[in-house]
Design a protein around this motif. Structure first.
Motif, mmCIF file in Angstrom:
data_model
loop_
_atom_site.group_PDB
_atom_site.id
_atom_site.type_symbol
_atom_site.label_atom_id
_atom_site.label_comp_id
_atom_site.label_asym_id
_atom_site.label_seq_id
_atom_site.Cartn_x
_atom_site.Cartn_y
_atom_site.Cartn_z
ATOM 1 N N ALA A 166 0.833 -1.210 0.000
ATOM 2 C CA ALA A 166 0.000 0.000 0.000
ATOM 3 C C ALA A 166 0.865 1.257 0.000
ATOM 4 C CB ALA A 166 -0.923 -0.016 1.216
ATOM 5 N N MET A 167 1.913 1.264 0.836
ATOM 6 C CA MET A 167 2.821 2.417 0.876
ATOM 7 C C MET A 167 3.478 2.635 -0.482
ATOM 8 S SD MET A 167 4.676 1.751 4.567
ATOM 9 C CE MET A 167 6.093 2.743 4.080
ATOM 10 N N ILE A 196 2.551 1.694 -3.605
ATOM 11 C CA ILE A 196 1.659 2.147 -4.673
ATOM 12 C C ILE A 196 1.255 3.609 -4.475
ATOM 13 C CG2 ILE A 196 -0.618 1.806 -5.708
ATOM 14 C CD1 ILE A 196 -0.272 -1.203 -5.116
ATOM 15 N N VAL A 197 0.878 3.965 -3.231
ATOM 16 C CA VAL A 197 0.440 5.342 -2.956
ATOM 17 C C VAL A 197 1.579 6.335 -3.148
ATOM 18 C CG1 VAL A 197 -0.393 6.911 -1.166
ATOM 19 C CG2 VAL A 197 -1.432 4.652 -1.429
ATOM 20 N N ILE A 198 2.726 6.056 -2.529
ATOM 21 C CA ILE A 198 3.853 6.994 -2.621
ATOM 22 C C ILE A 198 4.460 6.989 -4.017
ATOM 23 C CG2 ILE A 198 6.146 7.556 -1.706
ATOM 24 C CD1 ILE A 198 5.263 6.530 0.985
ATOM 25 N N LEU A 228 2.807 6.643 -6.851
ATOM 26 C CA LEU A 228 1.956 7.512 -7.665
ATOM 27 C C LEU A 228 2.125 8.976 -7.269
ATOM 28 C CD1 LEU A 228 -1.304 5.349 -7.769
ATOM 29 C CD2 LEU A 228 0.361 5.676 -9.602
ATOM 30 N N TYR A 229 2.241 9.233 -5.966
ATOM 31 C CA TYR A 229 2.364 10.619 -5.488
ATOM 32 C C TYR A 229 3.684 11.254 -5.918
ATOM 33 C CZ TYR A 229 2.911 14.518 -2.235
ATOM 34 O OH TYR A 229 3.132 15.763 -1.693
ATOM 35 N N SER A 230 4.780 10.484 -5.823
ATOM 36 C CA SER A 230 6.101 11.037 -6.134
ATOM 37 C C SER A 230 6.454 10.953 -7.613
ATOM 38 C CB SER A 230 7.176 10.304 -5.318
ATOM 39 O OG SER A 230 7.250 8.937 -5.716
ATOM 40 N N ALA A 254 6.456 2.457 -7.491
ATOM 41 C CA ALA A 254 5.184 1.817 -7.827
ATOM 42 C C ALA A 254 5.402 0.333 -8.141
ATOM 43 C CB ALA A 254 4.537 2.528 -9.007
ATOM 44 N N GLY A 295 5.778 -1.505 -4.996
ATOM 45 C CA GLY A 295 4.483 -1.721 -4.360
ATOM 46 C C GLY A 295 3.699 -2.851 -4.998
ATOM 47 N N TYR A 349 9.978 6.805 1.822
ATOM 48 C CA TYR A 349 9.469 5.453 1.572
ATOM 49 C C TYR A 349 10.603 4.432 1.556
ATOM 50 C CZ TYR A 349 8.062 1.394 -1.111
ATOM 51 O OH TYR A 349 7.851 0.104 -1.520
#
Length: 307
Positions: A19-20, A22-24, A26-28, A34, A37, A123
């Protein structure tokens, strides 16, 4: 901690890392994060499958209740599921790594991509600590358990730790480039490290798949075969038998052994307790874990039955 409890813990931590990532990622804007993740997400799914198989194998060694229904459906045990899971897991990871490598090459050809280094570094640092922690704990635990499923999971944590360590080094390198005014090279960091990491991790699941396929095909383990043959020859000489035939296979954590002794035509008729006691002696000398050993010892006067 038992095998099942460890796999449950591993599943929860892997899900958190996935989860960390995929989220980070996409954000970064980091394809490498990704990928990490998604890799962890697939690893979590495989851990869940391994947990299910582990519980089935444990249940197959019990008696009564649910075990009776399992024995009725799988008369010869469920050990064959273990190498199937290992092979499927390995092939999935190889496929993901290959796809990531192709994407990385395409990213390099397109001029790379910008990455927000601060969340990426955060991350990589946290995930690296988690992965190395799980790897260290699982390796120590499996010295006692001796489980193929835990061993596969531990290698998965080592691979994840190696991936995030490479990401950490790469993103620190990005900060160094920015400090020295070489910012034109920063967009290439993410696809380059993704290409290197995806290529580097392929050999690990490839070895696991190779071993699992050997077990699925029931290729004879030569060391175990030699040991069984030595025990059999001892009893052929001791009892004056006409010969023997040994059939050996290793499937996951289980071994299957069929040992046929050919008696001479003039062998005297002996009571059943004699044969049972002889089987006990032979079985003890062969050794192994009784819960995960399928041992058949047959005495016959007709060689064609043993061939």
């Amino acid at each position: 901690m038992s095998e099942v409890r460890y796999l449950k813990l591993s599943f929860c931590v892997t899900l958190l890392v996935a989860a960390m990532g995929i989220v980070i990622g996409l954000y970064s804007g980091s394809a490498a994060i990704a990928f990490d993740g998604v890799y962890s997400l697939v690893d979590a799914a495989m851990t869940l499958l391994a947990l299910f198989v582990s519980r089935l194998i444990g249940l197959s060694t019990q008696q009564g209740g649910k075990a009776a229904a399992l024995h009725a459906r799988f008369n010869q045990g469920v050990w064959h599921l273990e190498p199937l899971v290992v092979a499927f897991d390995g092939m999935m990871l190889i496929g993901i790594a290959g796809y990531a490598f192709v994407n990385a090459i395409m990213g390099i050809a397109e001029g790379g991509q910008e990455v927000d280094l601060v969340p990426a570094l955060t991350y990589a640092t946290l995930t690296c600590m988690l992965c190395f922690g799980m790897f260290s704990y699982g390796r120590r635990l499996n010295k006692r358990l001796g489980s193929d499923l835990v061993a596969l999971d531990v290698k998965g944590w080592l691979m994840s730790a190696s991936i995030t360590a490479a990401l950490l080094v790469a993103f620190v390198g990005g900060l160094v480039m920015r400090y020295f005014g070489a910012e034109q090279w920063i967009p290439f960091i993410d696809p380059v490290v993704l290409a290197v990491v995806s290529l580097a991790i392929i050999p690990v699941p490839l070895r696991e798949v190779r071993q699992a396929v050997r077990e699925i095909l029931q290729l004879t383990p030569q060391e175990l075969r030699a040991h069984v043959e030595a025990v059999a020859r001892k009893y052929v000489q001791e009892q004056g038998y006409a010969g023997h035939y040994a059939y050996v296979a290793e499937i996951g954590r289980a071994v299957q052994i069929e040992l046929w002794f050919v008696l001479p035509p003039d062998a005297p008729a002996l009571p059943m307790p004699h044969w049972d006691a002889l089987r006990d002696r032979i079985g003890a000398e062969i050794g192994g874990d009784n819960d995960h050993r399928w041992l058949t010892i047959v005495f016959t006067g007709q060689r064609e039955w043993a061939q």
